[in-house]
Design an enzyme around this catalytic site. Sequence first.
Site, PDB file in Angstrom:
ATOM      1  N   SER A 107       7.818  11.812  -2.414  1.00  0.00           N
ATOM      2  CA  SER A 107       8.766  12.860  -2.034  1.00  0.00           C
ATOM      3  C   SER A 107       9.763  13.173  -3.146  1.00  0.00           C
ATOM      4  O   SER A 107      10.041  12.351  -4.016  1.00  0.00           O
ATOM      5  CB  SER A 107       9.537  12.442  -0.779  1.00  0.00           C
ATOM      6  OG  SER A 107       8.661  12.054   0.248  1.00  0.00           O
TER       7      SER A 107
HETATM    8  N1  SAH Z   1       7.166   7.281   1.207  1.00  0.00           N
HETATM    9  C1  SAH Z   1       6.165   7.555   0.193  1.00  0.00           C
HETATM   10  C2  SAH Z   1       5.630   8.964   0.235  1.00  0.00           C
HETATM   11  C3  SAH Z   1       4.907   9.190   1.492  1.00  0.00           C
HETATM   12  S1  SAH Z   1       3.717  10.506   1.561  1.00  0.00           S
HETATM   13  C4  SAH Z   1       6.663   7.225  -1.191  1.00  0.00           C
HETATM   14  O1  SAH Z   1       7.846   6.870  -1.351  1.00  0.00           O
HETATM   15  O2  SAH Z   1       5.865   7.276  -2.112  1.00  0.00           O
HETATM   16  C5  SAH Z   1       3.234  10.182   3.243  1.00  0.00           C
HETATM   17  C6  SAH Z   1       2.369   8.972   3.422  1.00  0.00           C
HETATM   18  O3  SAH Z   1       2.157   8.826   4.830  1.00  0.00           O
HETATM   19  C7  SAH Z   1       1.004   9.087   2.777  1.00  0.00           C
HETATM   20  O4  SAH Z   1       0.781   8.002   1.920  1.00  0.00           O
HETATM   21  C8  SAH Z   1       0.045   9.070   3.978  1.00  0.00           C
HETATM   22  O5  SAH Z   1      -1.191   8.418   3.718  1.00  0.00           O
HETATM   23  C9  SAH Z   1       0.849   8.306   5.013  1.00  0.00           C
HETATM   24  N2  SAH Z   1       0.449   8.543   6.415  1.00  0.00           N
HETATM   25  C10 SAH Z   1       0.012   9.692   6.981  1.00  0.00           C
HETATM   26  N3  SAH Z   1      -0.257   9.496   8.292  1.00  0.00           N
HETATM   27  C11 SAH Z   1       0.010   8.193   8.568  1.00  0.00           C
HETATM   28  C12 SAH Z   1      -0.070   7.386   9.741  1.00  0.00           C
HETATM   29  N4  SAH Z   1      -0.482   7.869  10.923  1.00  0.00           N
HETATM   30  N5  SAH Z   1       0.293   6.083   9.652  1.00  0.00           N
HETATM   31  C13 SAH Z   1       0.718   5.554   8.474  1.00  0.00           C
HETATM   32  N6  SAH Z   1       0.821   6.277   7.315  1.00  0.00           N
HETATM   33  C14 SAH Z   1       0.475   7.571   7.354  1.00  0.00           C
END
Ligand code: SAH
Length: 211
Positions: free
Chosen positions: A61
């Site tokens: 993000s």
């Molecule tokens: N917080 C992260 C960026 C997150 S992007 C950072 O600091 O780098 C969102 C993430 O949520 C992705 O890696 C995606 O695979 C994950 N995601 C999506 N759906 C999900 C779910 N149901 N449970 C767990 N993770 C999930």
Amino acid sequence: MIADIESGVAVTRKMLGKDRLDKRVMAAIRQVPREKFVPPDLRHAAFRDGALPVGHGQTISQPYIVALMTDMLELTADSIVLEIGTGTGYQAAILACLARQVYSIERIPELAQAAQLRLKGMGYYNVETRCGDGYQGWPEMAPFDGILVTAAAPFIPPALLEQLKSGGRMAIPIGMPSMHQELMLVTKNQRGETHSRSLLGVAFVPLVEEK
Ligand code: SAH
């Protein structure tokens, strides 16, 4: 990057209801080396105020959003926090600077494993990660003082509401992929009643529902 976050806050101050973020949050942002969390070929762009691709169709993000969502939780050194969507582990590392213990769930095994190795390698020993479905939360470690969801859900997952402590705070983007999404602050009072309010429009990758 710090200046970009500050100007982002200045532009949105009316919606946020504040002129600046908590000093401790800004100190955590200064402390965590963001360049170590982005793919090597994108290191030159690590401090740009935007999201960056990190593989598997996912993104790290924008720094302003990371800072803002962290600030929304109003963490203390005693807080136990749950993050949904570990991704690179960057947001988890920021939370680890401010809270006692961070739990973080990621659904893509390769990302979960890489983030775990990276966080341990960098000395963030108060972060525990696991591969699983964020819609279910982490009931064994509940309740949480703060819950931070870094992917957009069509609704607030009931399990996460349940796992939020009385007096706890949750930051979660709500909306459908590639449609309008709202960053919501959800609070639970001492009587266990929840209240939510929208802060601003955002764009996140979807919180995927396992079928
Ligand atoms: N917080 C992260 C960026 C997150 S992007 C950072 O600091 O780098 C969102 C993430 O949520 C992705 O890696 C995606 O695979 C994950 N995601 C999506 N759906 C999900 C779910 N149901 N449970 C767990 N993770 C999930």
